[in-house]
Design a protein around this motif. Structure first.
Motif, short mmCIF file in Angstrom:
data_model
loop_
_atom_site.label_atom_id
_atom_site.label_comp_id
_atom_site.label_asym_id
_atom_site.label_seq_id
_atom_site.Cartn_x
_atom_site.Cartn_y
_atom_site.Cartn_z
N CYS A 1 -4.78 -2.32 -1.43
CA CYS A 1 -5.84 -1.50 -0.86
C CYS A 1 -5.76 -1.49 0.66
CB CYS A 1 -7.21 -2.01 -1.30
SG CYS A 1 -7.56 -1.72 -3.05
N GLN B 1 -5.82 1.75 -5.91
CA GLN B 1 -5.87 1.50 -4.46
C GLN B 1 -6.99 2.33 -3.83
OE1 GLN B 1 -1.99 1.97 -2.66
NE2 GLN B 1 -1.11 0.27 -3.84
N THR C 1 0.86 -1.18 0.00
CA THR C 1 0.00 0.00 0.00
C THR C 1 0.90 1.25 0.00
OG1 THR C 1 -1.69 -1.18 1.25
CG2 THR C 1 -1.81 1.22 1.25
#
Length: 343
Positions: free
Chosen positions: A317, A297, A264
């Motif tokens: 995500c 994302q 992420t």
């Protein structure tokens, strides 16, 4: 023919018995050639007449040869009677209880067979139970307020080691299975009516904080970029998300991130797209309540996270496992609000 024979026999026997008017009787009773017969002769004649009468009665109207008679008209009694007793007719012509005469080659059958004991009835096969199985109230895949209460009650007695999420995944199923096994019932992992009743008797009604705790993990000290404006303040260290407005925490929730191969991104980003029922076209994965902030994302609800906890990871995500909280967050966040991701 039988009637004629009976009349003939009767006529001849009467003549020989002296009941008719014939030369023989006149000679026996009067004078003539037969007067020389004495009483001894009369007795002989009487004997001869009796023999003839008996022979006539035995012969009937058929031949006197017994062999020829058998060929022409079989005897009423069969010469080869059945070996086993058979029912013989009674006087009124209906079946009686007598037995036919056995053949010479078989011993006489007993008139009364020894009583036989009735067969012992076999035990009937057990009938399958017709009782319906307990009604299943919740199972893997269920979600909602009752699932949240189930999780809160299980946590009260040490069978659920996290905050309620409202989603019935493998973690919840394992917790229910543990509870069932300890109570000596079938450990199915599904919450049926019996399991639910037992749980209710052993626990109290959960409080609002037990049902909706701010987060399972302590909220991290916010980054300074989170202190102004409307910000999704996300800490990788504490694995929490705090929805903050002007430095005040409005709500908080547990989150997880991408793996080392799909990390992420960190930094400050704007929310640029909201998609309530989004499905990933790249991974063919549902992404409900998606708030996109950097390329593909997004912050979104993850059923896998709710079910399996931190045992898995996302494809980059920010996953939220509390559906109710992320749904409320989705309704409050606007396009252009900030997303700050930091350690």
């Amino acid at each position: 023919m039988a009637g004629m024979a009976d009349r003939n026999v009767g006529a001849k026997s009467d003549a020989y018995a002296g009941g008719g008017d014939s030369p023989y009787t006149r000679g026996l009773q009067g004078s003539g050639p037969y007067t020389r017969r004495n009483r001894r002769g009369r007795r002989a004649a009487g004997v001869t007449a009796g023999v003839l009468v008996t022979a006539a009665l035995a012969a009937g109207c058929g031949p006197q040869d017994p062999g020829a008679d058998a060929l022409r008209q079989p005897s009423a009694r069969a010469t080869t009677a059945p070996a086993s007793p058979t029912t013989a007719p009674t006087d009124d012509g209906k079946g009686g209880t007598g037995t036919a005469e056995p053949s010479p080659s078989t011993p006489p059958a007993s008139l009364s067979a020894p009583p036989t004991e009735p067969p012992t009835p076999s035990s009937p096969a057990p009938r399958p139970s017709t009782a319906p199985p307990p009604q299943v109230l919740m199972r893997t895949g269920s979600e909602g307020a009752q699932v949240r209460e189930l999780q809160a009650r299980l946590r009260q007695i040490g069978h659920f080691g996290r905050n309620p999420t409202g989603y019935y995944g493998t973690v919840t199923a394992d917790s229910v299975r543990s509870f069932q096994a300890k109570r000596g019932t079938e450990a199915t992992g599904s919450t049926d009516a019996d399991t639910w009743r037992k749980l209710l008797t052993m626990t109290r009604t959960p409080t609002a904080d037990e049902l909706d705790p701010p987060t399972e993990r302590p909220v991290a000290e916010p980054d300074k970029r989170c202190l102004t404006g409307r910000v999704l303040c996300i800490s990788k260290k504490s694995r929490t998300l705090a929805w903050m407005i002007d430095g005040r925490v409005v709500s908080a929730m547990d989150v997880r991130f991408g793996s080392e191969y799909t990390p992420t991104r960190e930094g400050e980003f704007p929310v640029y797209w909201k998609s309530r029922d989004h499905v990933s076209t790249l991974y063919d994965t549902p992404m409900p309540y998606a708030l996109f902030f950097s390329g593909g994302q997004a912050v979104h609800y993850s059923a896998d996270f709710a079910a399996n906890g931190y045992g898995g990871a996302s494809h980059g995500c920010v996953n939220v496992r509390d559906r109710k909280k992320v749904a409320a967050l989705f309704d409050q966040v606007k396009n252009g609000d900030k997303v700050v991701i930091y350690w």
